[in-house]
Motif scaffolding. Structure first.
Motif, PDB file in Angstrom:
ATOM      1  N   GLY A   1      -5.327   8.943  -6.548  1.00 54.75           N
ATOM      2  CA  GLY A   1      -5.844   8.100  -5.480  1.00 54.75           C
ATOM      3  C   GLY A   1      -6.821   7.053  -5.969  1.00 54.75           C
TER       4      GLY A   1
ATOM      5  N   SER B   1      -6.106   3.022  -5.902  1.00 50.50           N
ATOM      6  CA  SER B   1      -7.067   2.208  -5.148  1.00 50.50           C
ATOM      7  C   SER B   1      -7.463   0.978  -5.945  1.00 50.50           C
ATOM      8  CB  SER B   1      -8.319   3.034  -4.820  1.00 50.50           C
ATOM      9  OG  SER B   1      -8.022   4.055  -3.900  1.00 50.50           O
TER      10      SER B   1
ATOM     11  N   ALA C   1       0.832  -1.204   0.000  1.00 54.17           N
ATOM     12  CA  ALA C   1       0.000   0.000   0.000  1.00 54.17           C
ATOM     13  C   ALA C   1       0.868   1.256   0.000  1.00 54.17           C
ATOM     14  CB  ALA C   1      -0.918   0.000   1.218  1.00 54.17           C
TER      15      ALA C   1
ATOM     16  N   ILE D   1      -7.124   1.718   1.214  1.00 58.56           N
ATOM     17  CA  ILE D   1      -8.055   2.172   0.177  1.00 58.56           C
ATOM     18  C   ILE D   1      -8.918   3.316   0.700  1.00 58.56           C
ATOM     19  CG2 ILE D   1     -10.094   1.502  -1.161  1.00 58.56           C
ATOM     20  CD1 ILE D   1      -8.788  -1.252  -1.530  1.00 58.56           C
TER      21      ILE D   1
ATOM     22  N   TYR E   1      -5.600  -3.565   3.638  1.00 55.08           N
ATOM     23  CA  TYR E   1      -6.044  -3.077   2.337  1.00 55.08           C
ATOM     24  C   TYR E   1      -7.204  -2.105   2.485  1.00 55.08           C
ATOM     25  CZ  TYR E   1      -3.302  -6.619  -0.204  1.00 55.08           C
ATOM     26  OH  TYR E   1      -2.296  -7.373  -0.741  1.00 55.08           O
TER      27      TYR E   1
ATOM     28  N   PHE F   1      -6.773   6.372   0.518  1.00 59.96           N
ATOM     29  CA  PHE F   1      -6.589   6.789  -0.878  1.00 59.96           C
ATOM     30  C   PHE F   1      -7.822   7.519  -1.399  1.00 59.96           C
ATOM     31  CE2 PHE F   1      -3.242   3.430  -2.378  1.00 59.96           C
ATOM     32  CZ  PHE F   1      -2.407   3.824  -1.341  1.00 59.96           C
ATOM     33  N   LEU F   2      -8.997   6.977  -1.100  1.00 58.09           N
ATOM     34  CA  LEU F   2     -10.230   7.582  -1.605  1.00 58.09           C
ATOM     35  C   LEU F   2     -10.542   8.895  -0.893  1.00 58.09           C
ATOM     36  CD1 LEU F   2     -12.471   4.414  -2.127  1.00 58.09           C
ATOM     37  CD2 LEU F   2     -11.174   5.718  -3.839  1.00 58.09           C
TER      38      LEU F   2
END
Length: 258
Positions: free
Chosen positions: A198, A202, A155, A227, A223, A230-231
């Motif tokens: 991002g 993702s 990641a 994620i 994860y 990132f979002l």
């Protein structure tokens, strides 16, 4: 019989990370091909020497990840751990260089009169550097929990590749770029939601989620956390980047590079 049953599963799982590291390496070099590597070969790249150091250091990271996953997949953990010390030094250099280049770029754009567009755009590099550092530190703290460690390292690598993923939007906007062209050599487009870097990275981590679902029956929390971050960077970050508080913070940060 037990050993015969378990070994192929471990090997299969180990080599999944080799393939993911290979994908990250392709993204790293492919994303920068048009704006750096091909220009460097053609002699058309324009930029300060620190950009070459920055490129070398950040390009070394996915290559190190690839070599580390190969060592782990083949059970050579003593070498994997030894090179991990180098990984800590490399990650530290990436954070320092990333911040230095970002702040210099901000000052150049402010001097060119880009104003709030330049201030807002700083969320891209700062967000990537901060997320990378946070995930890498978490990975180091979980070095004795390999299921967390390897996913957090993957990641963190995806966060380091935000800039490579972001080049996709630049190349589309500039119809493939051109000699000497890269983000920062001209006025930046307005920074809007969602930030493509991002979102794209993702999707890369979603490969890990799907693999976990098939092999573990559920995705690993590492994860899901990554994620989510990132979002948040992709959808919430651009909103924050257009606030008066962010503009003021970027002006304060710009003074460090003067």
């Amino acid at each position: 019989m037990v050993a015969t049953t378990i070994t192929p599963v471990r090997t299969s799982t180990g080599y999944f990370y080799v393939w993911m590291a290979g994908l990250c390496t392709l993204i790293a070099f492919g994303g920068f091909a048009a704006t750096y590597w091909l220009q460097l070969a053609a002699g058309t790249f324009v930029g300060q020497p620190i950009l070459h150091v920055h490129g070398l250091i950040f390009s070394a990271w996915p290559l190190l990840l690839l070599s580390q996953t190969i060592l782990a997949a083949n059970g050579r953990m003593e070498h994997h751990r030894a090179w991990g010390v180098f990984g800590v030094a490399l990650a530290s250099a990436m954070v320092i260089l990333g911040l230095t280049v970002a702040i210099r770029g901000l000052n150049v754009r402010l001097a060119a009169g880009e104003g709030n567009v330049a201030r807002a755009f700083m969320l891209m590099p700062l967000g990537a550097i901060t997320i990378f550092a946070g995930l890498f530190i978490a990975a180091v703290l979980n070095v004795k929990r390999p299921e967390w460690h390897k996913r957090l390292i993957l990641a963190a690598t995806c966060a380091a590749l935000f800039a490579a993923a972001g080049r996709v939007g630049f190349l589309i906007a500039t119809h493939g770029g051109g000699p000497g062209m890269r983000p920062g050599t001209g006025p930046e487009p307005p920074f809007s939601t969602p930030a493509p870097d991002g979102v794209l990275m993702s999707l890369v981590l979603m490969i890990g989620v799907i693999y976990d679902w098939r092999t573990r029956g559920r995705p690993h929390p590492a994860y899901l956390i990554a994620i989510g971050v990132f979002l948040a960077h992709a959808f919430v970050g651009p909103i924050v980047a257009h606030t008066a508080g962010w503009y003021a913070a970027m002006d304060a940060l710009a003074t460090l590079g003067r």
